[in-house]
Design a protein around this motif. Sequence first.
Motif, mmCIF file in Angstrom:
data_model
loop_
_atom_site.group_PDB
_atom_site.id
_atom_site.type_symbol
_atom_site.label_atom_id
_atom_site.label_comp_id
_atom_site.label_asym_id
_atom_site.label_seq_id
_atom_site.Cartn_x
_atom_site.Cartn_y
_atom_site.Cartn_z
ATOM 1 N N VAL A 163 0.864 -1.184 0.000
ATOM 2 C CA VAL A 163 0.000 0.000 0.000
ATOM 3 C C VAL A 163 0.901 1.234 0.000
ATOM 4 O O VAL A 163 1.856 1.309 0.772
ATOM 5 C CB VAL A 163 -0.918 0.026 1.236
ATOM 6 N N VAL A 164 0.603 2.189 -0.870
ATOM 7 C CA VAL A 164 1.379 3.426 -0.956
ATOM 8 C C VAL A 164 0.481 4.585 -0.527
ATOM 9 O O VAL A 164 -0.563 4.833 -1.135
ATOM 10 C CB VAL A 164 1.905 3.661 -2.382
ATOM 11 N N PHE A 165 0.891 5.274 0.528
ATOM 12 C CA PHE A 165 0.113 6.388 1.064
ATOM 13 C C PHE A 165 0.947 7.660 0.968
ATOM 14 O O PHE A 165 2.040 7.736 1.531
ATOM 15 C CB PHE A 165 -0.269 6.112 2.520
ATOM 16 N N ARG A 191 -0.007 3.045 -8.965
ATOM 17 C CA ARG A 191 -1.158 2.499 -9.694
ATOM 18 C C ARG A 191 -0.718 1.766 -10.960
ATOM 19 O O ARG A 191 -1.287 0.734 -11.317
ATOM 20 C CB ARG A 191 -2.144 3.619 -10.019
ATOM 21 N N ILE A 192 0.268 2.300 -11.641
ATOM 22 C CA ILE A 192 0.784 1.631 -12.841
ATOM 23 C C ILE A 192 1.301 0.240 -12.489
ATOM 24 O O ILE A 192 1.150 -0.714 -13.261
ATOM 25 C CB ILE A 192 1.900 2.479 -13.489
ATOM 26 N N LEU A 193 1.877 0.124 -11.298
ATOM 27 C CA LEU A 193 2.426 -1.157 -10.842
ATOM 28 C C LEU A 193 1.358 -2.060 -10.221
ATOM 29 O O LEU A 193 1.658 -3.174 -9.798
ATOM 30 C CB LEU A 193 3.538 -0.906 -9.817
ATOM 31 N N ARG A 196 -1.982 -0.587 -4.350
ATOM 32 C CA ARG A 196 -3.027 0.276 -3.808
ATOM 33 C C ARG A 196 -2.420 1.634 -3.478
ATOM 34 O O ARG A 196 -1.363 1.713 -2.837
ATOM 35 C CB ARG A 196 -3.630 -0.351 -2.558
ATOM 36 N N ALA A 197 -3.074 2.713 -3.906
ATOM 37 C CA ALA A 197 -2.545 4.063 -3.721
ATOM 38 C C ALA A 197 -3.583 4.933 -3.022
ATOM 39 O O ALA A 197 -4.747 4.968 -3.423
ATOM 40 C CB ALA A 197 -2.169 4.667 -5.070
ATOM 41 N N VAL A 198 -3.152 5.650 -1.976
ATOM 42 C CA VAL A 198 -4.051 6.489 -1.176
ATOM 43 C C VAL A 198 -3.414 7.867 -1.030
ATOM 44 O O VAL A 198 -2.238 7.977 -0.665
ATOM 45 C CB VAL A 198 -4.283 5.884 0.224
ATOM 46 N N ASN A 199 -4.194 8.928 -1.304
ATOM 47 C CA ASN A 199 -3.636 10.273 -1.163
ATOM 48 C C ASN A 199 -3.925 10.852 0.222
ATOM 49 O O ASN A 199 -4.497 10.186 1.088
ATOM 50 C CB ASN A 199 -4.152 11.203 -2.275
ATOM 51 N N GLY A 200 -3.537 12.118 0.427
ATOM 52 C CA GLY A 200 -3.622 12.721 1.751
ATOM 53 C C GLY A 200 -4.965 13.319 2.115
ATOM 54 O O GLY A 200 -5.116 13.862 3.216
ATOM 55 N N LEU A 201 -5.972 13.224 1.232
ATOM 56 C CA LEU A 201 -7.269 13.826 1.537
ATOM 57 C C LEU A 201 -7.939 13.232 2.784
ATOM 58 O O LEU A 201 -8.515 13.979 3.580
ATOM 59 C CB LEU A 201 -8.199 13.723 0.327
#
Length: 204
Positions: A147-149, A165-167, A170-175
């Motif tokens: 997971v990448v945050f 995401r290309i890889l 799971r990708a999560v931003n700071g919102l």
Amino acid sequence: KGGDRDRATARVARTFPLDGRDGRAWQDLKESFSFEGYTVVLLGAGGAARGAAFALVNASVERLVIVNRNLERAQRLAAEVQQESNCQVFCLNDPEFLIPHPATLVINATPVGMHGAGKQEQREAENASTFSPLPAEILARFAPDTVVFDMIYNPTQTQLLCQARILGLRAVNGLPMLLHQGALAFTLWTGQPAPLEVMRSALL
């Protein structure tokens, strides 16, 4: 009233750095999965990273790897964390030496990739041409369940998250973190529970 407002402002200012530390700003992420047993790669060793480090060890992560170009700064943060936790803490000044583990959470707590970040911070990115704190070829080493945050919320899609995401990670931003910081500020100012779902709809 002015004095009350000043005191409330001071409480908010004091709480924001601690918000990450006590885990409230991580609520959305905590609801998605358990941190327990995870290896966390924490990019950065400043104030945001400090709050994250304490929140994570309190959430029973298995090991914490702090990656910062200034190794001494990373070591100071590691020493602080180890005074309050039995978590394994390691320090690196070059992400090239990262050894991926299963069940890994990668957290960007640097300003690299943020709109408005200074030129110096951008130049400090390992891959300065794309403004990502972690080169894509290193991120590609990690397992599919990583997971990448990214704590950054402006832009909502940083280069790091695009790489993830290309890889297929799971990708999560700071919102979500911004949401819970705002909710905490609302409660401190008003003494009332924050309308979290209304705020979530407006923000997300």
